[in-house]
Design a protein around this motif. Structure first.
Motif, mmCIF file in Angstrom:
data_model
loop_
_atom_site.group_PDB
_atom_site.id
_atom_site.type_symbol
_atom_site.label_atom_id
_atom_site.label_comp_id
_atom_site.label_asym_id
_atom_site.label_seq_id
_atom_site.Cartn_x
_atom_site.Cartn_y
_atom_site.Cartn_z
ATOM 1 N N ASP A 150 -32.033 -2.997 -44.419
ATOM 2 C CA ASP A 150 -30.344 -3.204 -44.507
ATOM 3 C C ASP A 150 -29.964 -4.625 -43.748
ATOM 4 O O ASP A 150 -29.095 -4.732 -42.957
ATOM 5 N N SER B 51 -20.873 -0.966 -42.003
ATOM 6 C CA SER B 51 -22.003 -0.245 -41.461
ATOM 7 C C SER B 51 -21.662 1.311 -40.951
ATOM 8 O O SER B 51 -21.598 1.495 -40.191
ATOM 9 N N HIS C 115 -26.180 2.723 -42.845
ATOM 10 C CA HIS C 115 -26.773 1.837 -42.183
ATOM 11 C C HIS C 115 -27.835 1.682 -41.147
ATOM 12 O O HIS C 115 -28.603 0.791 -41.154
#
Length: 243
Positions: free
Chosen positions: A102, A136, A218
């Motif tokens: 990510d 996130s 996230h």
């Protein structure tokens, strides 16, 4: 020959964040090394964090990588991905593959956080809803995991985030990489990733790049650790020298 997996955490995280990933890696015959970045241990203080620089974090990762004998899979999560990209500009030997979880490498001159009057010497871990609003999310992490995250997380030394990335050697882009896409799909990331805002990434410049979708929030090392470990095992097996 031993294959090493160097695990670089993102903001607020220490080596503990990789605990549930490291076990399956060891079981697969790999040797994990979770990097302890300066200023992010429970023993850190506001004074010690204020003294931490981006160079300190780069040196911490570089020292682990250069101290290993055997092929290295270098893994960076979130802000750790930017560190990994910058380390590759300095160190090529021994790194067989890079994994951006990510995350991705940043272009020269980019910053993770713009400096400004609202940025002090450290960046506290925001509330979960604030993180989600920033893209996130903590999706997939159970209540116990969230409690542990909040308990062990440390404020991020701000200088690490506000200091611009410095990269210049195009050879860094020759090292094969895998993008593990968790909070955005590979298809969507390929469509929007660029040198421009908001990503400021050179991910699409990597000569050999594989894509893996691992849908979750996230922090897949906390929400889907076994699945993330499986991806890393597959990568490590692809680079391991033939017996």
């Amino acid at each position: 020959m031993t294959t090493h997996v160097v695990l670089v955490p993102g903001f607020w995280l220490g080596p503990w964040a990789w605990d549930e990933v490291a076990g399956p890696l060891r079981a697969a015959g790999l040797v994990p090394h979770a990097v302890d970045l300066p200023g992010l241990s429970p023993q850190s203080t506001p004074e010690s964090r204020a003294a931490v620089t981006r160079e300190d974090h780069l040196r911490a990762v570089q020292d682990v990588v250069t101290g290993l004998d055997g092929p290295v899979v270098l893994v960076g999560h979130s802000g750790g991905g930017a560190l990994v990209g910058e380390v590759l500009d300095r160190v090529h030997a021994g790194v067989a593959h890079v994994v951006y979880v990510d995350s991705g490498p940043l272009v020269d001159g980019a910053r993770l956080t713009p400096p400004g009057p609202g940025v002090g010497t450290e960046i506290p871990l925001p509330a979960w809803d604030e993180l989600a609003a920033q893209g996130s999310s903590v999706d997939g992490i159970d209540d116990a995991g969230l409690a542990r995250f909040r308990e062990l997380a440390q404020p991020q030394p701000a200088a690490v985030a506000t200091t611009p990335v410095q990269v210049a050697d195009p050879a860094r882009l020759d090292i094969p990489a895998t993008a593990v896409c968790t909070s955005i799909s590979a298809r969507d990331l390929r469509a929007v990733a660029s040198h421009d805002a908001p990503f400021h990434t050179e991910l699409l410049d990597v000569r050999t790049l594989d894509w893996v979708d691992l849908p979750t929030g996230h922090w897949p090392m906390l929400s889907r650790p076994a699945d993330l470990a499986g991806v890393l095992v597959d990568v490590a097996r692809s680079v391991a020298p033939a017996a």
